[in-house]
Design an enzyme around this catalytic site. Structure first.
Site, PDB file in Angstrom:
ATOM      1  N   MET A   1       0.856  -1.188   0.000  1.00  0.00           N
ATOM      2  CA  MET A   1       0.000   0.000   0.000  1.00  0.00           C
ATOM      3  C   MET A   1       0.895   1.242   0.000  1.00  0.00           C
ATOM      4  O   MET A   1       0.461   2.333   0.391  1.00  0.00           O
ATOM      5  CB  MET A   1      -0.939  -0.025   1.203  1.00  0.00           C
ATOM      6  CG  MET A   1      -1.886  -1.230   1.136  1.00  0.00           C
ATOM      7  SD  MET A   1      -3.435  -1.014   2.004  1.00  0.00           S
ATOM      8  CE  MET A   1      -2.867  -0.900   3.678  1.00  0.00           C
TER       9      MET A   1
ATOM     10  N   ALA B   1       4.164   3.822   0.948  1.00  0.00           N
ATOM     11  CA  ALA B   1       4.897   4.268   2.142  1.00  0.00           C
ATOM     12  C   ALA B   1       5.952   3.199   2.471  1.00  0.00           C
ATOM     13  O   ALA B   1       6.021   2.681   3.579  1.00  0.00           O
ATOM     14  CB  ALA B   1       3.957   4.528   3.313  1.00  0.00           C
TER      15      ALA B   1
ATOM     16  N   HIS C   1       9.147   0.923   3.243  1.00  0.00           N
ATOM     17  CA  HIS C   1      10.228   0.965   4.230  1.00  0.00           C
ATOM     18  C   HIS C   1      11.124  -0.237   4.006  1.00  0.00           C
ATOM     19  O   HIS C   1      10.894  -1.017   3.065  1.00  0.00           O
ATOM     20  CB  HIS C   1       9.650   0.994   5.658  1.00  0.00           C
ATOM     21  CG  HIS C   1       8.633  -0.077   5.888  1.00  0.00           C
ATOM     22  ND1 HIS C   1       8.965  -1.415   5.954  1.00  0.00           N
ATOM     23  CD2 HIS C   1       7.281  -0.018   6.026  1.00  0.00           C
ATOM     24  CE1 HIS C   1       7.873  -2.130   6.145  1.00  0.00           C
ATOM     25  NE2 HIS C   1       6.823  -1.306   6.185  1.00  0.00           N
TER      26      HIS C   1
ATOM     27  N   GLY D   1      11.333  -3.021   5.330  1.00  0.00           N
ATOM     28  CA  GLY D   1      10.647  -4.315   5.299  1.00  0.00           C
ATOM     29  C   GLY D   1      10.187  -4.642   3.878  1.00  0.00           C
ATOM     30  O   GLY D   1      10.424  -5.734   3.368  1.00  0.00           O
ATOM     31  N   HIS D   2       9.546  -3.643   3.230  1.00  0.00           N
ATOM     32  CA  HIS D   2       9.108  -3.864   1.838  1.00  0.00           C
ATOM     33  C   HIS D   2      10.318  -4.096   0.944  1.00  0.00           C
ATOM     34  O   HIS D   2      10.299  -4.970   0.082  1.00  0.00           O
ATOM     35  CB  HIS D   2       8.382  -2.617   1.292  1.00  0.00           C
ATOM     36  CG  HIS D   2       7.089  -2.295   1.963  1.00  0.00           C
ATOM     37  ND1 HIS D   2       6.899  -1.158   2.700  1.00  0.00           N
ATOM     38  CD2 HIS D   2       5.911  -2.960   1.990  1.00  0.00           C
ATOM     39  CE1 HIS D   2       5.657  -1.117   3.147  1.00  0.00           C
ATOM     40  NE2 HIS D   2       5.039  -2.196   2.741  1.00  0.00           N
TER      41      HIS D   2
ATOM     42  N   GLN E   1     -10.360  -2.681   2.582  1.00  0.00           N
ATOM     43  CA  GLN E   1      -9.840  -3.396   3.750  1.00  0.00           C
ATOM     44  C   GLN E   1      -9.762  -2.511   4.992  1.00  0.00           C
ATOM     45  O   GLN E   1      -9.297  -2.946   6.037  1.00  0.00           O
ATOM     46  CB  GLN E   1      -8.489  -4.041   3.443  1.00  0.00           C
ATOM     47  CG  GLN E   1      -7.315  -3.082   3.286  1.00  0.00           C
ATOM     48  CD  GLN E   1      -6.060  -3.807   2.836  1.00  0.00           C
ATOM     49  OE1 GLN E   1      -5.939  -4.217   1.687  1.00  0.00           O
ATOM     50  NE2 GLN E   1      -5.102  -3.983   3.736  1.00  0.00           N
TER      51      GLN E   1
ATOM     52  N   ASP F   1       2.393  -9.158   9.247  1.00  0.00           N
ATOM     53  CA  ASP F   1       0.957  -9.427   9.088  1.00  0.00           C
ATOM     54  C   ASP F   1       0.791 -10.940   8.958  1.00  0.00           C
ATOM     55  O   ASP F   1       0.420 -11.457   7.897  1.00  0.00           O
ATOM     56  CB  ASP F   1       0.437  -8.710   7.848  1.00  0.00           C
ATOM     57  CG  ASP F   1       0.595  -7.208   7.971  1.00  0.00           C
ATOM     58  OD1 ASP F   1      -0.163  -6.597   8.725  1.00  0.00           O
ATOM     59  OD2 ASP F   1       1.514  -6.654   7.349  1.00  0.00           O
TER      60      ASP F   1
ATOM     61  N   SER G   1       4.501   0.945   7.658  1.00  0.00           N
ATOM     62  CA  SER G   1       4.229   2.252   7.036  1.00  0.00           C
ATOM     63  C   SER G   1       3.597   3.187   8.055  1.00  0.00           C
ATOM     64  O   SER G   1       3.784   4.401   8.003  1.00  0.00           O
ATOM     65  CB  SER G   1       3.275   2.076   5.853  1.00  0.00           C
ATOM     66  OG  SER G   1       3.832   1.156   4.949  1.00  0.00           O
TER      67      SER G   1
END
Ligand code: PAF
Length: 282
Positions: free
Chosen positions: A30, A32, A34, A36-37, A61, A152, A188
């Site tokens: 989605m 933003a 960081h 992790g992405h 969602q 998640d 994010s």
């Protein structure tokens, strides 16, 4: 790096890879972005000939319109971060009409009960929205592999069920949580926290680590009490839930079974921002 706003333009760009039977990796986000992405994108670039990163803040969602409005949108910064990763990366940045056409609503899914636990209890309809948008994205991108972070964790289990239900030929790959030096899981939503909130939010991972340390020698009810007490004594953080759950069903555990794998999960608010995290216990 070209930003594809339409499915047709993305599919045209991917055609040479499809024709040559090259593998397509997919990192749905989605935005933003960081670290992790970026670690998911790097992994996807190592394991596939090309990688699609979608950036779409999915309205179906969100059960809270304030959360949707305030979700950070940072396309320029996202593209700048992606440009630093080496690989054939395609950015897919559709709007809601492009993805959903005229009907911006969720399908109703039965994920065998996983959708009713934890996040499902607190965010009505959330996983129907996640399932619906991922089904649309998977059908557009047609990836061989798709990558999701374990922050998640419940979503990851839902996505595995989704591809079974929809019979989608995509391998779902879960990757470990990437953390700040303080232990705070990268998210994010961290962009919405001030310096003090960022420091205090580290209590979430600190608590999860304590639970892991005490898991062998304590009962679940003792651990539940310990976590409640930790959060009550912090004036900035408000605990929404703490649960120890069996990994395969995500059902709340009240006693331990020798042959079951468990994880601990926390959702908490700080400064009006909702954060989640989890840890493997055994
Ligand atoms: O994890 C997220 O960022 C979103 O839930 C996802 C998977 C991109 C679907 O909108």
């Amino acid at each position: 790096m070209k930003i594809h706003k339409s499915s047709a333009s993305l599919q045209k760009a991917l055609l040479p890879f499809l024709e040559d039977c090259k593998s397509i990796g997919f990192v749905p986000t989605m935005g933003a972005l960081h670290k992790g992405h970026i670690s998911l994108v790097e992994q996807a670039c190592q394991e596939n000939e090309c990688v699609v990163v979608s950036i779409f803040v999915n309205p179906t969602q969100f059960n809270n319109s304030n959360d949707l409005d305030k979700y950070p949108r940072t396309l320029e910064g996202d593209v700048a971060l992606l440009k630093k990763v080496s690989g054939n990366i395609f950015v897919f940045f559709p709007n809601a009409a492009e993805l959903y056409k005229e009907n911006i609503v969720s399908k109703k899914y039965n994920f065998e009960g996983i959708e009713n636990e934890m996040e499902g209890k607190h965010r009505a309809g959330h996983f129907d929205g996640v399932g619906t948008v991922l089904d649309l994205l998977f059908r557009t991108v047609k990836p061989n592999r798709a990558y999701f972070g374990e922050k998640d964790f419940q979503q990851l289990q839902i996505v595995k069920k989704l591809v079974e239900i929809e019979k989608l030929p995509v391998e779902i790959i879960g990757s470990p949580i990437i953390r700040e030096n303080s232990g705070l899981a990268m998210s994010s939503r961290n962009k919405r926290l001030n310096k003090q909130e960022l420091e205090e939010a580290a209590l979430i991972y600190k608590t999860l680590s304590e639970v892991k340390g005490k898991f062998k020698t304590s009962t679940i009810s003792e651990l539940n009490k310990m976590v409640e007490t930790e959060f009550i004594s912090n004036s900035l953080l408000e605990l929404e839930y703490f649960e120890i759950a069996a990994v395969n069903t995500l059902k709340t555990a009240s006693t331990k079974n020798k042959n079951t794998s468990y994880r601990a999960f926390i959702a908490a608010f700080i400064g009006g921002v909702r954060l989640i995290d989890n840890i493997a216990l055994n």
